[in-house]
Write a protein that holds these residues in place. Sequence first.
Motif, mmCIF file in Angstrom:
data_model
loop_
_atom_site.group_PDB
_atom_site.id
_atom_site.type_symbol
_atom_site.label_atom_id
_atom_site.label_comp_id
_atom_site.label_asym_id
_atom_site.label_seq_id
_atom_site.Cartn_x
_atom_site.Cartn_y
_atom_site.Cartn_z
ATOM 1 N N THR A 176 0.880 -1.166 0.000
ATOM 2 C CA THR A 176 0.000 0.000 0.000
ATOM 3 C C THR A 176 0.922 1.222 0.000
ATOM 4 O OG1 THR A 176 -0.084 0.476 2.366
ATOM 5 C CG2 THR A 176 -1.522 -1.303 1.560
ATOM 6 N N PRO A 177 0.362 2.436 -0.058
ATOM 7 C CA PRO A 177 1.255 3.600 -0.001
ATOM 8 C C PRO A 177 2.043 3.690 1.298
ATOM 9 C CG PRO A 177 -0.869 4.237 -0.912
ATOM 10 C CD PRO A 177 -1.022 2.827 -0.432
ATOM 11 N N SER A 178 1.515 3.103 2.399
ATOM 12 C CA SER A 178 2.227 3.271 3.671
ATOM 13 C C SER A 178 2.633 1.969 4.337
ATOM 14 C CB SER A 178 1.347 4.064 4.640
ATOM 15 O OG SER A 178 0.153 3.329 4.827
ATOM 16 N N SER A 179 2.445 0.840 3.656
ATOM 17 C CA SER A 179 2.877 -0.416 4.280
ATOM 18 C C SER A 179 3.230 -1.449 3.224
ATOM 19 C CB SER A 179 1.783 -0.967 5.196
ATOM 20 O OG SER A 179 0.740 -1.501 4.395
ATOM 21 N N VAL A 180 3.934 -2.472 3.680
ATOM 22 C CA VAL A 180 4.331 -3.572 2.810
ATOM 23 C C VAL A 180 4.148 -4.851 3.605
ATOM 24 C CG1 VAL A 180 6.355 -4.714 1.868
ATOM 25 C CG2 VAL A 180 5.982 -2.318 1.396
ATOM 26 N N VAL A 219 4.979 -4.352 7.464
ATOM 27 C CA VAL A 219 5.822 -3.233 7.886
ATOM 28 C C VAL A 219 5.003 -1.957 7.724
ATOM 29 C CG1 VAL A 219 8.024 -2.078 7.562
ATOM 30 C CG2 VAL A 219 7.774 -4.484 6.893
ATOM 31 N N PRO A 220 4.607 -1.319 8.837
ATOM 32 C CA PRO A 220 3.749 -0.118 8.751
ATOM 33 C C PRO A 220 4.587 1.149 8.670
ATOM 34 C CG PRO A 220 4.020 -0.750 11.034
ATOM 35 C CD PRO A 220 4.898 -1.679 10.228
ATOM 36 N N GLY A 221 3.918 2.287 8.516
ATOM 37 C CA GLY A 221 4.585 3.590 8.659
ATOM 38 C C GLY A 221 5.561 3.929 7.555
ATOM 39 N N LEU A 222 5.335 3.402 6.344
ATOM 40 C CA LEU A 222 6.237 3.723 5.235
ATOM 41 C C LEU A 222 5.729 4.943 4.467
ATOM 42 C CD1 LEU A 222 6.843 0.079 3.977
ATOM 43 C CD2 LEU A 222 8.127 1.386 5.669
ATOM 44 N N SER A 223 6.550 5.465 3.560
ATOM 45 C CA SER A 223 6.158 6.622 2.739
ATOM 46 C C SER A 223 5.778 6.160 1.340
ATOM 47 C CB SER A 223 7.315 7.608 2.635
ATOM 48 O OG SER A 223 7.636 8.093 3.916
ATOM 49 N N PRO A 224 4.802 6.844 0.712
ATOM 50 C CA PRO A 224 4.354 6.444 -0.638
ATOM 51 C C PRO A 224 5.463 6.593 -1.680
ATOM 52 C CG PRO A 224 2.898 8.118 0.325
ATOM 53 C CD PRO A 224 4.078 8.011 1.215
ATOM 54 N N SER A 225 5.427 5.770 -2.723
ATOM 55 C CA SER A 225 6.332 5.869 -3.881
ATOM 56 C C SER A 225 7.795 5.945 -3.465
ATOM 57 C CB SER A 225 6.017 7.115 -4.713
ATOM 58 O OG SER A 225 4.667 7.129 -5.053
ATOM 59 N N HIS A 226 8.156 5.187 -2.446
ATOM 60 C CA HIS A 226 9.521 5.241 -1.927
ATOM 61 C C HIS A 226 10.140 3.857 -2.077
ATOM 62 C CE1 HIS A 226 12.833 5.767 0.924
ATOM 63 N NE2 HIS A 226 12.642 7.068 0.796
ATOM 64 N N ARG A 227 11.435 3.805 -2.452
ATOM 65 C CA ARG A 227 12.099 2.509 -2.587
ATOM 66 C C ARG A 227 12.702 2.105 -1.239
ATOM 67 N NH1 ARG A 227 14.375 -0.613 -6.355
ATOM 68 N NH2 ARG A 227 14.001 0.873 -8.037
ATOM 69 N N TYR A 228 12.369 0.914 -0.789
ATOM 70 C CA TYR A 228 12.925 0.383 0.451
ATOM 71 C C TYR A 228 13.675 -0.908 0.136
ATOM 72 C CZ TYR A 228 9.821 3.553 2.966
ATOM 73 O OH TYR A 228 9.192 4.668 3.446
ATOM 74 N N ARG A 229 14.757 -1.138 0.884
ATOM 75 C CA ARG A 229 15.429 -2.431 0.791
ATOM 76 C C ARG A 229 15.278 -3.118 2.146
ATOM 77 N NH1 ARG A 229 21.215 -3.647 -1.671
ATOM 78 N NH2 ARG A 229 19.844 -4.207 -3.385
ATOM 79 N N PHE A 230 14.667 -4.297 2.134
ATOM 80 C CA PHE A 230 14.420 -5.034 3.373
ATOM 81 C C PHE A 230 15.378 -6.217 3.469
ATOM 82 C CE2 PHE A 230 10.371 -3.021 2.299
ATOM 83 C CZ PHE A 230 10.087 -2.378 3.496
ATOM 84 N N HIS A 231 15.943 -6.418 4.660
ATOM 85 C CA HIS A 231 16.806 -7.570 4.915
ATOM 86 C C HIS A 231 16.170 -8.386 6.039
ATOM 87 C CE1 HIS A 231 19.827 -5.516 2.559
ATOM 88 N NE2 HIS A 231 19.648 -4.452 3.310
#
Length: 335
Positions: A176-180, A219-231
């Motif tokens: 979603t725009p704010s979670s994955v 994972v909550p509290g993310l920002s829209p259209s932002h690239r994240y790298r999860f480990h």
Amino acid sequence: HSHTHHYPLSTTAAAEPEELMLPSEKPQHEKHQTESPASEAPLVRAVLGELKVSSVTPNSVQLQWTVPEGPFDSFMLQYRDTQGQPQALPIDGSSDSVTVPGLSPSQRYRFHLYGLWGRKKIDHVSTEAVTGTEEPEELPLPSEEQKYETLQTDTPPFDAPLVRAVLEELRVSSVTPSSVQLQWTVPKGSFDSFMLQYRDAQGQPQALPVDGESRSVTVPGLSPSHRYRFHLYGLRGRKKTDRVSIDIITASEEPLPSEEPQQEKPKTEVPTSEALPARAVLGELRVSSVTPNSVQLKWSVPEGSFDSFMLQYRDAQGQPQALPIDGGSRSVTVP
């Protein structure tokens, strides 16, 4: 001139291998004075300042320098690659930094930067840099890492290798725009717990502990259209024994409101029976080969079928590019 072809970067001369070339060039300096206006080169002697490492990755190094007195026509960076082969990188005279690509992780390199006037090397500075380690980002935990080291002795050392627990494939189950929401499998063994690490939109490291029985996390509290790298790390005791990683871009803010009205219309045109059961699913997107100026990608379609595909990316200038692909394809080369 010979110096464009061979570089006596002798490994034995630790200090300034190439200093050797400069004396032999001095005589030429005398000769040239008669040809070029003497006022030019000697009067304004161009000087190279400090050569500094501005950033390091596992396979590149960025260098920066100053020219307190100048200018130079051009620069030449020389170094030896991991195989010990001399490399030379010509650089434009107006530059004050360069990125050296194609290096190997955890290697010490010695870089020599020459300032050139015409074809002649006038000044020279050197520096050493050690490339980053392969671990993509050993994220927040320098302090915890040390704890792991000491704890290694507390747990019997033979217990981990015997039953080697294995983490497999970290996948996105929803965005979603704010979670994955992420999912993973443990084909072998078991872990006491998991730890998900990533950097938030501000670049701050975040760590999310996950119960050892779980196979998914939101994972909550993310920002829209932002690239994240999860480990995702699998832990036995306090020790990280395996890791899987994934890159994800969160959804953009807009689509959701505008999608509602559109949904009403299609329902009447498309028999709902068709849209729902044949849920088409994209599998993994993988890199099958890489050249300096192209990438070949492969993917799978484990469920259903698509009319077509669209590959989007940004080119080196940051311009968005879109590559339409036939629905029957399962690979594409990005030129």
